[in-house]
Design a protein around this motif. Structure first.
Motif, PDB file in Angstrom:
ATOM      1  N   ASP A  52       0.848  -1.195   0.000  1.00 31.98           N
ATOM      2  CA  ASP A  52       0.000   0.000   0.000  1.00 31.98           C
ATOM      3  C   ASP A  52       0.882   1.243   0.000  1.00 31.98           C
ATOM      4  OD1 ASP A  52      -2.488  -1.231   0.094  1.00 31.98           O
ATOM      5  OD2 ASP A  52      -2.458  -1.383   2.278  1.00 31.98           O
ATOM      6  N   PRO A  54       0.969   5.631   0.308  1.00 35.88           N
ATOM      7  CA  PRO A  54       0.176   6.814   0.673  1.00 35.88           C
ATOM      8  C   PRO A  54      -0.390   7.484  -0.582  1.00 35.88           C
ATOM      9  CG  PRO A  54       2.536   7.242   0.944  1.00 35.88           C
ATOM     10  CD  PRO A  54       2.397   5.794   0.596  1.00 35.88           C
ATOM     11  N   ILE A  55      -1.323   8.394  -0.401  1.00 30.61           N
ATOM     12  CA  ILE A  55      -1.957   9.060  -1.557  1.00 30.61           C
ATOM     13  C   ILE A  55      -0.992  10.126  -2.069  1.00 30.61           C
ATOM     14  CG2 ILE A  55      -3.990  10.296  -2.379  1.00 30.61           C
ATOM     15  CD1 ILE A  55      -5.536   9.013  -0.067  1.00 30.61           C
ATOM     16  N   SER A  56      -0.037   9.690  -2.828  1.00 29.00           N
ATOM     17  CA  SER A  56       1.094  10.539  -3.242  1.00 29.00           C
ATOM     18  C   SER A  56       1.590  10.060  -4.603  1.00 29.00           C
ATOM     19  CB  SER A  56       2.233  10.427  -2.214  1.00 29.00           C
ATOM     20  OG  SER A  56       1.811  10.798  -0.930  1.00 29.00           O
ATOM     21  N   GLU A  57       0.827  10.402  -5.638  1.00 32.03           N
ATOM     22  CA  GLU A  57       1.162   9.848  -6.955  1.00 32.03           C
ATOM     23  C   GLU A  57       2.557  10.245  -7.422  1.00 32.03           C
ATOM     24  OE1 GLU A  57      -1.761  11.153  -6.182  1.00 32.03           O
ATOM     25  OE2 GLU A  57      -3.237   9.574  -6.568  1.00 32.03           O
ATOM     26  N   ASP A  58       2.958  11.490  -7.135  1.00 31.83           N
ATOM     27  CA  ASP A  58       4.294  11.923  -7.547  1.00 31.83           C
ATOM     28  C   ASP A  58       5.361  11.052  -6.870  1.00 31.83           C
ATOM     29  OD1 ASP A  58       6.847  13.618  -6.894  1.00 31.83           O
ATOM     30  OD2 ASP A  58       5.949  14.625  -8.606  1.00 31.83           O
ATOM     31  N   ALA A  59       5.196  10.867  -5.560  1.00 32.65           N
ATOM     32  CA  ALA A  59       6.204  10.085  -4.822  1.00 32.65           C
ATOM     33  C   ALA A  59       6.149   8.610  -5.196  1.00 32.65           C
ATOM     34  CB  ALA A  59       6.003  10.272  -3.315  1.00 32.65           C
ATOM     35  N   GLY A  62       7.899   8.484  -8.522  1.00 31.31           N
ATOM     36  CA  GLY A  62       9.310   8.818  -8.278  1.00 31.31           C
ATOM     37  C   GLY A  62      10.047   7.665  -7.620  1.00 31.31           C
ATOM     38  N   SER A  63       9.386   7.011  -6.678  1.00 37.08           N
ATOM     39  CA  SER A  63      10.040   5.886  -5.991  1.00 37.08           C
ATOM     40  C   SER A  63      10.242   4.710  -6.949  1.00 37.08           C
ATOM     41  CB  SER A  63       9.240   5.460  -4.758  1.00 37.08           C
ATOM     42  OG  SER A  63       8.053   4.799  -5.113  1.00 37.08           O
ATOM     43  N   VAL A  86      -1.205  13.846 -11.209  1.00 29.73           N
ATOM     44  CA  VAL A  86      -0.433  14.261 -10.034  1.00 29.73           C
ATOM     45  C   VAL A  86       1.001  13.708 -10.130  1.00 29.73           C
ATOM     46  CG1 VAL A  86      -0.338  14.288  -7.508  1.00 29.73           C
ATOM     47  CG2 VAL A  86      -2.551  14.320  -8.663  1.00 29.73           C
TER      48      VAL A  86
END
Lengths: 320, 341
Positions: A52, A54-59, A62-63, A86
């Motif tokens: 799962d 977090p709600i962090s499409e950029d990250a 990026g990851s 995002v």
């Protein structure tokens, strides 16, 4: 019987089983199995490899780029294709430029649950493929069949470049096949979904099925319509399109995305510049309307092309 | 300037180790300062395409992170990290070849100036979008974890302005959730291009952001090399020991324009006169001399050595082939047969 959605799940299970470099990362993909259940039970079957985010499409994206640099093969699920905006910067500026800038490939697969469903509305219905196809360094797949959903997703994971995998939500449950394929066409080759000699429809993803229904309807009127399923829009198999237009002399390009620019415009541009002499009539294109995707089914059903509007457009083309 | 250390008296051996690491870091700072002065001069002479971005005033913070990392770690430097790059192991030639567009450089003329790296060796090439490198470092660390490789630390740098981006927030939060050994170094140099901190954020101190992410935070006077080496060393050690992401805020003043095209006329003169406006290289030199770790003549020798190293590298680079559009393959994909060409 296996659905388009189950095929996507099975492809991911196979990728995880076959290749220790593969992991899945996205919102709710873990124990919950994903918003659409495309990763159902995978977290349980492959402990520690379906996580799962977090709600962090950029990250998230990026990851995945970092992990790919370090030798992994991430599969990223965007919960909806719409939300990939995002993470757009990471996709088009970071992932897409990596190999060209550094000669180090960036093998990430980004699954985009794409396209409209009744009630989806402006932010859960978009078709993003043309945006990504615009950028050098990305491959954009748009499978229209259960078989392609399975085999192309496996190929996406194996490809050394970032792949935008546009899986259509409308097809998730509507489309079924007897079994998973044991062999597949290579990426970059379009498929003649229905042979014909009077006109060609070039399309992809869910619009393949609307186009096939239109072709069936027109067959009742005595027309033989050829339907080309592009399978991937980048690379785009211009040769197969031109060969079909050479047979039929007429071209209609159909897409579910917004009308300005995009895949249908690209097809017409290529045929006009490389196959103008093959055309017996001006080529036509049919897309969604130039508004955000509406929520109510009464509006949505008219916003996007359907078998009925494709047939009507084709009758116009056949009259010329 | 007199540096006061709050440390308890240490043994002679520790003092010797401290002086050795200080002197080593100082020499990287010196090389960074001098090579950037050379590049700025080449820029003014019209020898460089695109922008030139120098680190003047930020060398102490940068070298401290570069030299606190070890081989096998991950480092994603930003625009003012020439010193950190050198300390981490980037060859001086990479810098000159990229600025001068040599085909033999790591970016082969396809990208320039500070957008260079060796990702296969753990040094990521930055993109311009601020905050974008943080999740990439996080992903490298996730990959190491997946592969069962222990003991890696990843570090990346940003400025005060970069902390305002969504990418910064997303990545710090993700790194915290995954409890990754990531060291985030923020050079609070008071200006993002021309924008002062008063128009950038209103939190009392950037280090307070650490509490918001549930991670450890550190503050350091980034004009003080000794303090930087100590603080960054601790942050890297904490990350390596499993204490999760570390946020380090280094306070300083950018002593140059945003780029060489910028005269930085907007910088408040009071800041230049303040302790923040001290030149970290000069402060370090004075510390070396007052501690009698090296004589003035030795510093001059080191300066000459660095200058010669730079001159040799420039002389080599300017003779190297430039990118040739006719030899360029113009293929963005690794999977060449899928290229549309």
């Amino acid at each position: 019987m296996i659905t388009y959605l189950e095929a996507i799940r099975e492809a991911q299970a196979k990728a995880l089983a076959d290749d220790p470099r593969v992991y899945i990362y996205g919102q709710d993909v873990g124990q919950f199995g994903g918003a659409f259940k495309a990763t159902k039970n995978l977290a349980q079957e492959f402990p520690g490899r379906v996580l799962d985010a977090p709600i962090s499409e950029d990250a998230i994206i990026g990851s995945a780029i970092g992990a790919a640099i370090e030798g992994m093969r991430p599969i990223i699920e965007m919960q909806f294709a719409d939300f990939s905006t995002v993470g757009f910067n990471q996709i088009v500026n970071h992932a897409a430029t990596m190999n060209w800038r550094t000669q180090l490939p960036c093998p990430i697969t980004i699954r985009l649950p794409s396209g409209g469903t009744a009630g989806g509305g402006p932010f859960h219905s978009q078709s993003m493929e043309a945006l990504y196809a615009h950028y050098p360094g990305l491959i954009v797949m748009t499978p229209a069949t259960v078989e392609d959903a399975y085999s192309m997703l496996l190929e996406a994971v194996a490809i050394d470049d970032p792949v935008i995998f546009c899986e259509h939500k409308y097809l998730y449950y509507h489309l079924k096949a007897e079994s998973l394929p044991t062999e597949a066409m290579p990426t970059g080759k379009a498929r003649v979904a229905r042979a014909g000699r009077d006109a060609t429809i070039v399309t992809y993803s869910a619009m393949v099925h609307e186009s096939l229904a239109a072709a069936e309807e027109l067959a009742g009127e005595g027309w033989e319509i050829e339907v080309i399923d592009l399978r991937s829009i980048k690379p785009l198999d211009t040769d197969t399109v031109l060969a079909s237009v050479a047979r039929t002399g007429r071209l209609l390009a159909v897409g579910e995305a917004f009308p300005w620019g995009g895949v249908t415009a690209e097809i017409l541009a290529r045929v006009a510049s490389e196959g103008y002499d093959l055309l017996d009539a001006p080529p036509r294109r049919l897309n969604a309307k130039d508004t955000p995707v509406p929520y109510h089914p009464n509006l949505w059903g008219t916003h996007r092309p359907t078998a009925r509007t494709i047939s009507a457009e084709m009758r116009e083309l056949l009259r010329r | 300037m007199v540096l006061q250390t709050a440390e308890a008296p240490c043994s002679c051996m520790e003092a010797s180790e401290n002086s050795q690491s200080f002197l080593k870091a100082y020499r990287w700072m010196l090389l960074a300062r001098l090579v950037e002065e050379k590049i700025a001069s080449l820029y003014r002479g019209g020898k460089i395409f695109g922008g030139v971005f120098v680190s003047k005033g930020q060398e102490a913070l940068s070298v401290a992170i570069g030299s606190s990392l070890r081989k096998g770690d991950i480092f994603a430097p930003l625009i003012r990290d020439q010193a950190g790059r050198l300390a981490f192991g980037e060859p001086l030639l990479d810098c000159l070849r990229t600025y001068l567009g040599s085909r033999l450089g790591p970016m082969r003329g396809r990208d320039g100036n500070v957008h260079r790296g060796r990702p296969k060796e753990g040094m990521l090439p930055m993109i311009s979008h601020l905050g974008a490198m943080i999740p990439a470092v996080a992903g490298c660390l996730m990959a190491r974890r997946f592969r069962g490789i222990e003991g890696t630390v990843g570090a990346t740098c940003i400025g005060d302005g970069g902390t305002s981006t969504g990418a910064f927030h997303e990545a710090m939060n993700l790194a915290a959730v995954e409890r990754l050994p990531l060291v985030m170094v923020v050079a609070n140099n008071q200006y993002a291009y021309s924008t002062p901190n008063s128009r950038q954020f209103v939190c009392r101190d950037l280090v307070d952001k650490a509490a918001g992410y549930g991670i450890e935070g550190h503050s350091v006077d980034a004009t003080d090399l000794g303090a930087c080496l100590k603080t960054l060393g601790q942050a890297v050690d904490r990350a390596r020991a499993g204490h999760g992401p570390q946020l380090v805020i280094g306070s300083l003043l950018r002593l140059a324009g945003h780029g060489e095209h910028d005269d930085a006329h907007y910088v408040d003169p009071a800041l230049k006169e303040s302790a923040l406006g001290r030149d970290c290289l000069k402060v370090a030199e004075q510390h070396i001399l007052s501690s009698k770790w090296a004589a003035e003549s030795t510093l001059l020798d080191w300066n000459e050595e660095a200058q010669k190293q730079i001159d040799d590298a420039v002389a080599l680079t300017i003779r190297e082939p430039l990118p040739d559009p006719n030899q360029e393959d113009w293929c963005a994909l690794a999977t060449r047969h899928l290229s549309e060409g």
